[in-house]
Write a protein that holds these residues in place. Structure first.
Motif, PDB file in Angstrom:
ATOM      1  N   GLN A  19       3.278   6.970   7.697  1.00  0.00           N
ATOM      2  CA  GLN A  19       3.264   5.512   7.815  1.00  0.00           C
ATOM      3  C   GLN A  19       4.616   4.991   8.300  1.00  0.00           C
ATOM      4  O   GLN A  19       4.674   4.068   9.114  1.00  0.00           O
ATOM      5  CB  GLN A  19       2.902   4.860   6.475  1.00  0.00           C
ATOM      6  CG  GLN A  19       1.474   5.084   6.050  1.00  0.00           C
ATOM      7  CD  GLN A  19       0.491   4.474   7.019  1.00  0.00           C
ATOM      8  OE1 GLN A  19       0.604   3.310   7.373  1.00  0.00           O
ATOM      9  NE2 GLN A  19      -0.475   5.264   7.449  1.00  0.00           N
ATOM     10  N   ASP A  23       1.006   2.630  -3.474  1.00  0.00           N
ATOM     11  CA  ASP A  23      -0.176   3.395  -3.871  1.00  0.00           C
ATOM     12  C   ASP A  23      -0.116   4.810  -3.298  1.00  0.00           C
ATOM     13  O   ASP A  23      -0.451   5.775  -3.984  1.00  0.00           O
ATOM     14  CB  ASP A  23      -1.454   2.699  -3.406  1.00  0.00           C
ATOM     15  CG  ASP A  23      -1.652   1.349  -4.087  1.00  0.00           C
ATOM     16  OD1 ASP A  23      -1.165   1.168  -5.223  1.00  0.00           O
ATOM     17  OD2 ASP A  23      -2.288   0.471  -3.468  1.00  0.00           O
ATOM     18  N   MET A  24       0.301   4.927  -2.051  1.00  0.00           N
ATOM     19  CA  MET A  24       0.409   6.248  -1.414  1.00  0.00           C
ATOM     20  C   MET A  24       1.441   7.124  -2.109  1.00  0.00           C
ATOM     21  O   MET A  24       1.234   8.323  -2.277  1.00  0.00           O
ATOM     22  CB  MET A  24       0.795   6.099   0.055  1.00  0.00           C
ATOM     23  CG  MET A  24      -0.286   5.565   0.921  1.00  0.00           C
ATOM     24  SD  MET A  24       0.342   5.413   2.619  1.00  0.00           S
ATOM     25  CE  MET A  24      -0.824   4.252   3.260  1.00  0.00           C
ATOM     26  N   PRO A  68       0.809  -1.221   0.000  1.00  0.00           N
ATOM     27  CA  PRO A  68       0.000   0.000   0.000  1.00  0.00           C
ATOM     28  C   PRO A  68       0.850   1.284   0.000  1.00  0.00           C
ATOM     29  O   PRO A  68       0.374   2.337  -0.403  1.00  0.00           O
ATOM     30  CB  PRO A  68      -0.839  -0.106   1.276  1.00  0.00           C
ATOM     31  CG  PRO A  68      -0.197  -1.150   2.101  1.00  0.00           C
ATOM     32  CD  PRO A  68       0.565  -2.039   1.186  1.00  0.00           C
ATOM     33  N   LEU A  69       2.105   1.181   0.411  1.00  0.00           N
ATOM     34  CA  LEU A  69       2.971   2.360   0.378  1.00  0.00           C
ATOM     35  C   LEU A  69       3.231   2.791  -1.069  1.00  0.00           C
ATOM     36  O   LEU A  69       3.402   3.980  -1.347  1.00  0.00           O
ATOM     37  CB  LEU A  69       4.296   2.082   1.095  1.00  0.00           C
ATOM     38  CG  LEU A  69       4.174   1.754   2.582  1.00  0.00           C
ATOM     39  CD1 LEU A  69       5.531   1.382   3.160  1.00  0.00           C
ATOM     40  CD2 LEU A  69       3.573   2.919   3.351  1.00  0.00           C
ATOM     41  N   GLU A 100       2.186  11.623   3.553  1.00  0.00           N
ATOM     42  CA  GLU A 100       1.381  10.421   3.814  1.00  0.00           C
ATOM     43  C   GLU A 100       2.270   9.198   4.064  1.00  0.00           C
ATOM     44  O   GLU A 100       2.066   8.454   5.023  1.00  0.00           O
ATOM     45  CB  GLU A 100       0.433  10.166   2.642  1.00  0.00           C
ATOM     46  CG  GLU A 100      -0.572   9.076   2.917  1.00  0.00           C
ATOM     47  CD  GLU A 100      -1.597   8.902   1.803  1.00  0.00           C
ATOM     48  OE1 GLU A 100      -2.619   8.253   2.073  1.00  0.00           O
ATOM     49  OE2 GLU A 100      -1.377   9.396   0.672  1.00  0.00           O
ATOM     50  N   VAL A 101       3.273   9.012   3.221  1.00  0.00           N
ATOM     51  CA  VAL A 101       4.184   7.875   3.399  1.00  0.00           C
ATOM     52  C   VAL A 101       5.025   8.088   4.653  1.00  0.00           C
ATOM     53  O   VAL A 101       5.241   7.148   5.432  1.00  0.00           O
ATOM     54  CB  VAL A 101       5.074   7.670   2.153  1.00  0.00           C
ATOM     55  CG1 VAL A 101       6.103   6.579   2.396  1.00  0.00           C
ATOM     56  CG2 VAL A 101       4.216   7.317   0.938  1.00  0.00           C
TER      57      VAL A 101
END
Length: 80
Positions: free
Chosen positions: A42, A13-14, A10-11, A38-39
């Motif tokens: 995370q 996609d981010m 999912p990283l 955003e990343v």
């Protein structure tokens, strides 16, 4: 000279990309500044790991990537 950052799961996609090359050397602060808010948020989570040159780091903040290294951002794995 460059360090390759690889975004997994999912990283990716981010980040909107599979990988990104940045100028070497790359430390923890530089990584957070490079990958976007955003990343970076995370990466600050304990459950997300970082591998540098094929080795998972016990302490992410100790990242010291040099020219030619690959830094892989490893999201948590779920099983089922």
């Amino acid at each position: 000279m460059a360090v390759k950052i690889v975004f997994l799961g999912p990283l990716r996609d981010m980040a909107g990309a599979e990988s990104q090359e940045v100028e070497a050397p790359l430390d923890w602060a530089g990584l957070l500044a490079t990958v976007g808010d955003e990343v970076a948020a995370q990466l600050s989570e304990e459950r997300v790991n970082i591998a540098c040159a094929g080795r998972v780091l016990a302490d992410k903040s100790a990242l010291q990537a040099k020219d030619g290294d690959e830094v892989a951002l490893l999201p948590p794995v779920s099983g089922g």
